[in-house]
Design a protein around this motif. Sequence first.
Motif, short mmCIF file in Angstrom:
data_model
loop_
_atom_site.label_atom_id
_atom_site.label_comp_id
_atom_site.label_asym_id
_atom_site.label_seq_id
_atom_site.Cartn_x
_atom_site.Cartn_y
_atom_site.Cartn_z
N PRO A 1 2.44 -0.19 -7.67
CA PRO A 1 2.10 -1.55 -7.25
C PRO A 1 0.61 -1.67 -6.95
CG PRO A 1 4.12 -0.82 -6.17
CD PRO A 1 3.55 0.38 -6.88
N GLN A 2 -0.01 -2.71 -7.48
CA GLN A 2 -1.44 -2.89 -7.27
C GLN A 2 -1.69 -3.74 -6.04
OE1 GLN A 2 -3.71 -5.37 -9.98
NE2 GLN A 2 -5.55 -4.15 -9.63
N THR B 1 5.72 -9.98 -7.60
CA THR B 1 4.74 -9.74 -6.54
C THR B 1 5.49 -9.50 -5.23
OG1 THR B 1 4.56 -12.10 -6.01
CG2 THR B 1 2.99 -11.20 -7.60
N PHE B 2 4.85 -8.74 -4.36
CA PHE B 2 5.41 -8.46 -3.03
C PHE B 2 4.30 -8.64 -2.02
CE2 PHE B 2 6.45 -5.80 0.59
CZ PHE B 2 7.77 -6.12 0.83
N ASN C 1 10.56 0.85 -1.81
CA ASN C 1 11.52 0.67 -2.91
C ASN C 1 11.87 -0.80 -3.10
OD1 ASN C 1 11.66 3.40 -3.55
ND2 ASN C 1 13.39 3.78 -2.18
N GLU C 2 11.95 -1.54 -1.99
CA GLU C 2 12.19 -2.98 -2.07
C GLU C 2 11.04 -3.67 -2.81
OE1 GLU C 2 12.33 -6.79 0.98
OE2 GLU C 2 12.99 -4.82 1.70
N GLN D 1 1.91 -3.51 -18.80
CA GLN D 1 2.46 -2.63 -19.83
C GLN D 1 3.76 -1.95 -19.43
OE1 GLN D 1 1.44 -2.08 -22.93
NE2 GLN D 1 -0.39 -3.36 -22.88
N SER D 2 3.99 -1.76 -18.14
CA SER D 2 5.14 -0.94 -17.74
C SER D 2 5.67 -1.34 -16.38
CB SER D 2 4.73 0.54 -17.70
OG SER D 2 3.81 0.76 -16.64
N LYS D 3 6.84 -0.82 -16.06
CA LYS D 3 7.36 -0.94 -14.71
C LYS D 3 6.50 -0.10 -13.78
CE LYS D 3 10.83 -3.29 -16.30
NZ LYS D 3 10.84 -4.78 -16.17
N VAL D 4 6.54 -0.42 -12.50
CA VAL D 4 5.77 0.36 -11.53
C VAL D 4 6.69 1.34 -10.82
CG1 VAL D 4 4.07 -1.46 -11.17
CG2 VAL D 4 6.08 -1.35 -9.68
N THR D 5 6.11 2.43 -10.35
CA THR D 5 6.84 3.42 -9.58
C THR D 5 6.37 3.38 -8.14
OG1 THR D 5 7.52 5.76 -9.56
CG2 THR D 5 5.19 5.30 -9.96
N ALA D 6 7.18 3.87 -7.24
CA ALA D 6 6.85 3.80 -5.81
C ALA D 6 5.60 4.60 -5.48
CB ALA D 6 8.03 4.30 -4.99
N MET D 7 4.76 4.05 -4.61
CA MET D 7 3.64 4.82 -4.06
C MET D 7 4.21 5.92 -3.15
SD MET D 7 0.94 1.99 -2.70
CE MET D 7 0.06 0.86 -3.76
#
Length: 486
Positions: free
Chosen positions: A428-429, A223-224, A473-474, A333-339
């Motif tokens: 990222p949600q 989480t961020f 990216n962080e 299910q998967s890694k997230v990619t940058a918005m």
Amino acid sequence: MRQQTHKRGRFTNKTVAIVAALALGGGGAAIIAANASAHGDKGDSGQNNTVAAKAGTIQCPDVGQKLSDVPEKARPEVDKNLAELDNQVAKAYQQMNQRQGSSDAVLSKLNDERSRTMDNIGSAMGGDNSQLQGMNDCKWQEVATQGGQQQGGQQQGGDQQGGQQGGDQQGGQQGGEGANEVPGNAGGQAGNGPSQDDFVDITKVQPNVQQPPQAQQNGSTGTFATECGVGDPQLRNSDNVIVAPGVGNGAHHTHDYVGNDSNDAFANNQTFEQGGTSCENQEDKSTYYWPVVRAQDGKDEADANELGGGQEGNVGTILTPKSSKIEFKGNAQSKVTAMPKFLRIITGDAKAFTNGDKNANASWSCTGFEDRQLTDKYPLCPEGSSVTRTFDFQSCWDGQNTDSANHRDHVAFAGEDGSCPNGFKAIPQLVNTITYDVPANTPFAVDGFPEQLHKPITDHDDFINVMSEDLMNEAVDCINSGKQCG
């Protein structure tokens, strides 16, 4: 994690409309004062007395939701005309409510105006009116009453008996017994809601939150968080730069803003890039905004005589949030990619009361009762518990567009197992939880379009990503590595 309520239909009649019934002490309800004024009558105290509106509302096809293919060059002109359609409905509703002409005459004028405006939309799209077929006629939707309680068409059938939602939630338990009775001003001081039936005692709602899907081997569990405060009252306005760019009062209701301090109808990507931010991390210039919540306390707010405020039925003291928690989560299910920068997302539907619940994503509850989430009811919280609004944003992106013609098609919700639809990738949600301390024995309501009658199901939240590339990216690295950051 909350139950994904947007996946389940709740109304058997998605066009039904209900209007204010008042609890005048002791939990009793009645329909009264059909031609109430915008503010009601004032007594010696200078406070507004409770009034009730006409038993119905104006229901129009939502043109903006149907436009899936609008040329990029045509969007500014189309958006301007879509905002004009909203303005026409708001004015017609006000005329109906104040009995400025017969209902037939008001509707006839409204439909004539809509026809001309939709011709303008078609012209802006190169003469293509194919997406506008059958979108003209607005109707006055009335409601019958039985025994002092609202009966909204077929809303009492199907899986929503008497307001039932999420297990054994009972919408008819507001009066008579228990500590959490609907207060006497529950009709809304402007006369267009909320109604007594819009409230439910949270202690009598059965837990209804499903467990989140179990993270798979390639899932992302971190989480961020970003801390951006609760909003500056001086920045509130009734614009909506996503839906109605360049149009003042495009929302017809007031928003609270955190993050970027330059959000109004005339902001653009450059404006956001150059703006300041309330976020502790100055690299987060994103804008997070949502409708204000007002106590129905009979008092005039500063905007009592302004558009977006009292002139459109949004009245009462604006409640400043106690807290606003902004957090970005991963995907099972998967890694997230940058918005992408300047990605725009709207969750929920400001017109869900007349549109139906397809895009509704409201989630109301109380602290200490987070396992019970409400979509079409406001919670009555016990002493010591605060009201919460939680917004789970769409977490799948089409990989190409930062927006779409209807502001929805470029993003999607993940499935029950966490997977994204074909052609979409996990991002990222955003999960935003806003908390309020509501004064004791005081009903409250979310701001909204006047014809939506302040129904809780119309709650919604808006977001534009203006994080720096490094900060995004962080966040992605943190989420994909299973850490809790920020």
